[in-house]
Design a protein around this motif. Sequence first.
Motif, mmCIF file in Angstrom:
data_model
loop_
_atom_site.group_PDB
_atom_site.id
_atom_site.type_symbol
_atom_site.label_atom_id
_atom_site.label_comp_id
_atom_site.label_asym_id
_atom_site.label_seq_id
_atom_site.Cartn_x
_atom_site.Cartn_y
_atom_site.Cartn_z
ATOM 1 N N MET A 136 6.508 -1.604 4.472
ATOM 2 C CA MET A 136 5.352 -1.864 5.341
ATOM 3 C C MET A 136 4.371 -2.777 4.619
ATOM 4 O O MET A 136 4.047 -2.557 3.464
ATOM 5 N N GLY A 137 3.933 -3.833 5.304
ATOM 6 C CA GLY A 137 2.991 -4.771 4.721
ATOM 7 C C GLY A 137 1.584 -4.194 4.658
ATOM 8 O O GLY A 137 1.284 -3.133 5.232
ATOM 9 N N TYR A 138 0.709 -4.909 3.941
ATOM 10 C CA TYR A 138 -0.650 -4.418 3.762
ATOM 11 C C TYR A 138 -1.435 -4.339 5.069
ATOM 12 O O TYR A 138 -2.306 -3.478 5.222
ATOM 13 N N THR A 139 -1.149 -5.210 6.011
ATOM 14 C CA THR A 139 -1.874 -5.160 7.286
ATOM 15 C C THR A 139 -1.706 -3.797 7.942
ATOM 16 O O THR A 139 -2.687 -3.149 8.343
ATOM 17 N N ASN A 140 -0.469 -3.340 8.055
ATOM 18 C CA ASN A 140 -0.225 -2.039 8.681
ATOM 19 C C ASN A 140 -0.781 -0.896 7.839
ATOM 20 O O ASN A 140 -1.289 0.093 8.383
ATOM 21 N N LYS A 141 -0.688 -1.021 6.522
ATOM 22 C CA LYS A 141 -1.214 0.032 5.657
ATOM 23 C C LYS A 141 -2.736 0.115 5.748
ATOM 24 O O LYS A 141 -3.322 1.209 5.747
ATOM 25 N N LEU A 142 -3.391 -1.043 5.829
ATOM 26 C CA LEU A 142 -4.847 -1.050 5.947
ATOM 27 C C LEU A 142 -5.298 -0.520 7.305
ATOM 28 O O LEU A 142 -6.320 0.159 7.412
ATOM 29 N N LEU A 143 -4.527 -0.821 8.342
ATOM 30 C CA LEU A 143 -4.841 -0.277 9.670
ATOM 31 C C LEU A 143 -4.637 1.236 9.690
ATOM 32 O O LEU A 143 -5.419 1.967 10.313
ATOM 33 N N ALA A 144 -3.590 1.705 9.001
ATOM 34 C CA ALA A 144 -3.359 3.152 8.926
ATOM 35 C C ALA A 144 -4.513 3.827 8.190
ATOM 36 O O ALA A 144 -4.962 4.914 8.587
ATOM 37 N N ARG A 145 -4.996 3.179 7.132
ATOM 38 C CA ARG A 145 -6.141 3.722 6.408
ATOM 39 C C ARG A 145 -7.361 3.780 7.318
ATOM 40 O O ARG A 145 -8.128 4.757 7.298
ATOM 41 N N GLN A 146 -7.572 2.720 8.111
ATOM 42 C CA GLN A 146 -8.722 2.676 9.013
ATOM 43 C C GLN A 146 -8.659 3.815 10.028
ATOM 44 O O GLN A 146 -9.680 4.454 10.322
ATOM 45 N N ARG A 147 -7.474 4.080 10.553
ATOM 46 C CA ARG A 147 -7.339 5.184 11.506
ATOM 47 C C ARG A 147 -7.631 6.526 10.832
ATOM 48 O O ARG A 147 -8.224 7.431 11.432
ATOM 49 N N GLU A 148 -7.254 6.641 9.570
ATOM 50 C CA GLU A 148 -7.444 7.898 8.848
ATOM 51 C C GLU A 148 -8.907 8.157 8.514
ATOM 52 O O GLU A 148 -9.405 9.283 8.680
ATOM 53 N N VAL A 149 -9.630 7.121 8.044
ATOM 54 C CA VAL A 149 -11.014 7.336 7.601
ATOM 55 C C VAL A 149 -12.042 6.953 8.653
ATOM 56 O O VAL A 149 -13.227 7.250 8.492
ATOM 57 N N GLY A 150 -11.593 6.285 9.715
ATOM 58 C CA GLY A 150 -12.494 5.974 10.815
ATOM 59 C C GLY A 150 -13.250 4.672 10.696
ATOM 60 O O GLY A 150 -14.134 4.386 11.514
ATOM 61 N N ARG A 151 -12.925 3.870 9.705
ATOM 62 C CA ARG A 151 -13.577 2.569 9.553
ATOM 63 C C ARG A 151 -12.708 1.668 8.673
ATOM 64 O O ARG A 151 -11.860 2.156 7.911
ATOM 65 N N PRO A 152 -12.932 0.344 8.732
ATOM 66 C CA PRO A 152 -12.175 -0.569 7.869
ATOM 67 C C PRO A 152 -12.694 -0.534 6.425
ATOM 68 O O PRO A 152 -13.748 0.046 6.145
ATOM 69 N N VAL A 153 -11.945 -1.130 5.539
ATOM 70 C CA VAL A 153 -12.401 -1.324 4.163
ATOM 71 C C VAL A 153 -13.617 -2.232 4.196
ATOM 72 O O VAL A 153 -13.593 -3.303 4.820
ATOM 73 N N ARG A 154 -14.676 -1.819 3.538
ATOM 74 C CA ARG A 154 -15.896 -2.624 3.511
ATOM 75 C C ARG A 154 -15.924 -3.471 2.246
ATOM 76 O O ARG A 154 -15.900 -2.944 1.132
ATOM 77 N N ILE A 155 -15.992 -4.778 2.425
ATOM 78 C CA ILE A 155 -15.973 -5.720 1.315
ATOM 79 C C ILE A 155 -17.350 -6.341 1.144
ATOM 80 O O ILE A 155 -17.981 -6.782 2.108
#
Length: 441
Positions: free
Chosen positions: A1-20
């Motif tokens: 699984m590429g980072y796009t899907n992994k980052l989206l899965a993280r967003q669904r889990e924590v309720g927000r995107p990674v904040r940069i």
Amino acid sequence: MGYTNKLLARQREVGRPVRIGLVGAGQMGSGFIAQIARQKGVDITAVADIAIDRAVSALTNAGITDVDQSADLEALAATIEAGGHVVVNDALALPKLPIDMVIECSGVPEIAAKVALASLLGGKDVALMTVEADVTVGLLLARIAAQTGNIYTVCRGDEPVECLKLVEYVEDIGLDVVLAGKGKNNPLNETATPSSLEAEAKTKGMNPRMLCSFVDGTKTMIEMAALANAADLELTKRSMHGPAATVPTLQDIFKPIEDGGILDRTGVVDYATGPVAPGVFVVAKATDPVVHEELSYLKLGEGPYFAFYRPYHLASVEAVLSIGEVIIDRQPSLAPIAWNADVSAMAKRDLKVGEKIDGIGGEHVYGDAVPAAEAKAGRELPIGLASAGTLIRDVAKGTAVTYDDVQLDETKTIVILRKLQDALLADGQLQVPALASLLSA
């Protein structure tokens, strides 16, 4: 699984995107902002630049218009928690905001060092685009990161990082690394200055100092030193060889002398001039006869030396890959695990007492890659500290500036960190095994 899907899965889990949070909205930073704004599961939440208008413009160009410019940190934090975006004129404010990762794009070693230190101590992961800071104090920053549980890294997209990935690939398929390096599209001109390159820089839309750091070879020396320290390889020699080469001749040139090449040992880094640029490469040896035969069958050459070549590096375009590596994998893209190479400041002309050295890409000095033990023995001044120095002795053209030749500005963060790094190295507290185990923990 590429980072796009992994980052989206993280967003669904924590309720927000990674904040940069990003430092520096110039050419490099604005390109990075545009890329982050397009990435799913990630948000370019905060931008710091001494010119607020430039930061706002970079965000606007990326389609982000809900920008809070308040000077109050509590108000900015509330904006971020509500899903908004903010700009500040102080890079050191970013670690105080509710973001996950700080990315530094200033291009100034002193700023990069300050941002990295403040971010790590503030509990944030940090990624540098300014590799000049990494070859000055990167080993100490990596150790601090490991001790605090955060990640320190140099961003993907530049040659040392992409070459390191190729080194890791070659090692992972069971081959012996003979040499790792990059292509350079022109021979070195160590006496080049920004004033002499002003017209060329204008036609290329570049800052003259940045162009000068390429032409005088400083950038290449810095990149190969960073690679040596991150891959635990050595320089071929002081300044390296830099022979003319083409992609098909890499494996013939960069092999041991006894086999017809130029190397007196293996496990080293160097660069090649000519049409190898803008790629990176690794020359590896297949010691197993079955593997040797298979690689030859697959048309990689006659062997036993084979060249693995990546024909490009994409700078800020692929720098976003570091976000996934840090946030998802909890691994740096590139960080020193050894201190095998330094980059010393060399005089471009006769330098006189009282002159304040103007640093990388300037009129006074260029960088030369030097084995770390040799630089230490000669008390050679790291190029990353040069702009903090004022000459107290004359220095002849073509010779190394030493610590004894300058009065350093002791208030500079990068000067303080380098002194600490040197002291810890001398005391054996930054040894490779201990640091490597911390980084992989």
